[in-house]
Design an enzyme around this catalytic site. Structure first.
Site, mmCIF file in Angstrom:
data_model
loop_
_atom_site.group_PDB
_atom_site.id
_atom_site.type_symbol
_atom_site.label_atom_id
_atom_site.label_comp_id
_atom_site.label_asym_id
_atom_site.label_seq_id
_atom_site.Cartn_x
_atom_site.Cartn_y
_atom_site.Cartn_z
ATOM 1 N N GLY A 6 0.849 -1.192 0.000
ATOM 2 C CA GLY A 6 0.000 0.000 0.000
ATOM 3 C C GLY A 6 0.884 1.240 0.000
ATOM 4 O O GLY A 6 0.537 2.286 0.518
ATOM 5 N N GLY A 9 -0.400 4.803 -1.202
ATOM 6 C CA GLY A 9 -1.555 5.427 -0.539
ATOM 7 C C GLY A 9 -1.169 6.699 0.200
ATOM 8 O O GLY A 9 -0.008 7.142 0.157
ATOM 9 N N GLN A 10 -2.149 7.266 0.906
ATOM 10 C CA GLN A 10 -1.924 8.557 1.587
ATOM 11 C C GLN A 10 -0.809 8.443 2.632
ATOM 12 O O GLN A 10 0.091 9.273 2.673
ATOM 13 C CB GLN A 10 -3.216 9.020 2.289
ATOM 14 C CG GLN A 10 -3.076 10.391 2.932
ATOM 15 C CD GLN A 10 -4.202 10.746 3.885
ATOM 16 O OE1 GLN A 10 -5.034 9.931 4.266
ATOM 17 N NE2 GLN A 10 -4.213 12.002 4.300
ATOM 18 N N ASP A 32 2.616 -2.093 -4.256
ATOM 19 C CA ASP A 32 1.213 -1.657 -4.353
ATOM 20 C C ASP A 32 0.588 -2.299 -5.590
ATOM 21 O O ASP A 32 1.289 -2.873 -6.421
ATOM 22 C CB ASP A 32 1.121 -0.113 -4.437
ATOM 23 C CG ASP A 32 -0.207 0.413 -3.872
ATOM 24 O OD1 ASP A 32 -0.175 1.285 -2.992
ATOM 25 O OD2 ASP A 32 -1.271 -0.099 -4.292
ATOM 26 N N ARG A 34 -0.825 -0.650 -7.851
ATOM 27 C CA ARG A 34 -0.583 0.249 -8.992
ATOM 28 C C ARG A 34 0.615 1.143 -8.670
ATOM 29 O O ARG A 34 0.993 1.266 -7.507
ATOM 30 C CB ARG A 34 -1.827 1.120 -9.228
ATOM 31 C CG ARG A 34 -2.228 1.868 -7.950
ATOM 32 C CD ARG A 34 -3.262 2.935 -8.130
ATOM 33 N NE ARG A 34 -3.758 3.442 -6.849
ATOM 34 C CZ ARG A 34 -3.033 4.164 -5.998
ATOM 35 N NH1 ARG A 34 -1.750 4.395 -6.258
ATOM 36 N NH2 ARG A 34 -3.549 4.612 -4.858
ATOM 37 N N TYR A 140 -15.687 -0.334 8.137
ATOM 38 C CA TYR A 140 -14.256 -0.045 8.309
ATOM 39 C C TYR A 140 -13.862 -0.196 9.782
ATOM 40 O O TYR A 140 -12.876 -0.860 10.110
ATOM 41 C CB TYR A 140 -13.990 1.382 7.826
ATOM 42 C CG TYR A 140 -12.604 1.899 8.046
ATOM 43 C CD1 TYR A 140 -12.358 2.894 8.987
ATOM 44 C CD2 TYR A 140 -11.536 1.422 7.302
ATOM 45 C CE1 TYR A 140 -11.088 3.397 9.177
ATOM 46 C CE2 TYR A 140 -10.258 1.925 7.489
ATOM 47 C CZ TYR A 140 -10.048 2.914 8.423
ATOM 48 O OH TYR A 140 -8.776 3.412 8.617
#
Ligand code: VAH
Length: 309
Positions: A6, A9-10, A32, A34, A140
């Protein structure tokens, strides 16, 4: 060697860059589904990794002789309400893959992010303690609370060295967040600079625990550098930075952009935000691994505007 799953990501983007600064570019592999930012892709090794596919993860771990994994891939609160099954599968399968790879002795240490989303409507809202009632009402939050239970179980039963932090809402400028309820606090800057106006999807008095990304990265590095015997919480640590409402951050921005205006049109994310605490007690993290935050609202707003304009 370190693998971040990941990494685009942010949190992952800035975490990868910081870990490369500390441990050397070639010792930190970004993984990741992408490719990511140019800064991330240029600064060290990258591998396509599907967090839900154990073989994809294990192949990279074996190839690079990985001994630490930061599992930063997840579907956040707002998107998870739209795709509950996918969110559950992504957030849980990825965690089980990493915990089991560690249980088999193939990696030594794991970081797994939890969230203040583990708290629900029946949790004390102010100065929420480390141990308290936790009845999360979002997909979540349920996935993060369950993940915490499994992390503690794998530590107690199999000795897996997994560490975790309950991040508040995170504010950053390097990478846009995706699908979170606290993302209004990032969008507001982009809209302010582009349109001098922001249509906020939460009510103006919605108080939420927040943190500037610099502090979140500092905490993540710190908890992973802490001696194992000092990590007393093997579920996840409360972490606090600042607490503010949309009205308060808007007013701080207006000090820099006098013509900035905000309107408030709460949407489905209001009920998610209303289920979360307003402020967090992180005294246990301060005791166990000397945590302290640096950024308050004023300092964060200045930093965001300086880097985005
Ligand atoms: C979200 N940014 O909004 C995440 C975070 C506490 C909020 O978990 O879903």
């Amino acid at each position: 060697k370190i693998l971040i799953i990941g990494a685009c990501g942010q949190i992952g983007t800035e975490l990868t860059i910081r870990l490369r600064e500390i441990y050397g570019n070639d010792n930190v592999i970004a993984g990741d589904i992408r490719e990511g930012s140019e800064e991330l892709m240029q600064s060290g090794p990258f591998e396509i990794v599907d967090a839900m596919n154990r073989t994809s993860i294990e192949d990279v771990c074996l190839h690079y002789e990985i001994n630490e994994v930061y599992l930063m891939a997840a579907m956040l609160s707002a998107t998870a309400e739209k795709y509950p099954k996918k969110a559950w599968n992504l957030n849980m399968d990825s965690l089980f893959h990493i915990l089991n790879i560690a249980k088999e002795g193939k990696i030594d240490k794991i970081f797994w992010p939890s969230s203040i989303a583990v708290f629900g409507p029946t949790t004390p809202k102010e100065n929420t303690p480390q141990q308290t009632v936790m009845e999360p009402s979002t997909v979540y939050g349920i996935s993060k609370q369950t993940g915490e239970r499994w992390c503690e179980y794998y530590y107690n039963k199999y000795g897996v060295d997994v560490r975790s932090i309950r991040y508040p809402g995170l504010i950053s400028w390097k990478t846009l967040p995706g699908g979170g309820t606290t993302d209004y606090a990032v969008e507001i800057f982009h809209e302010a600079l582009k349109n001098n106006h922001y249509d906020c999807f939460l009510k103006e008095d919605t108080s939420l625990p927040m943190m500037f990304m610099e502090d979140a990265i500092k905490a993540t590095v710190s908890i992973m550098q802490t001696k194992s015997e000092n990590i007393k919480q093997r579920s996840s640590y409360n972490l606090a930075g600042m607490t503010f409402t949309p009205a308060e951050i808007a007013s701080e921005i207006t000090k820099h952009l006098p013509d900035f205006t905000v309107t408030y049109q709460p949407d489905f994310r209001q009920s998610i935000a209303d289920s979360w605490p307003g402020s967090i007690d992180d005294s246990v993290a301060r005791e166990d691994w000397s945590w302290s935050h640096d950024y308050d609202l004023e300092k964060m707003v200045k930093e965001m505007l300086d880097n985005l304009k």
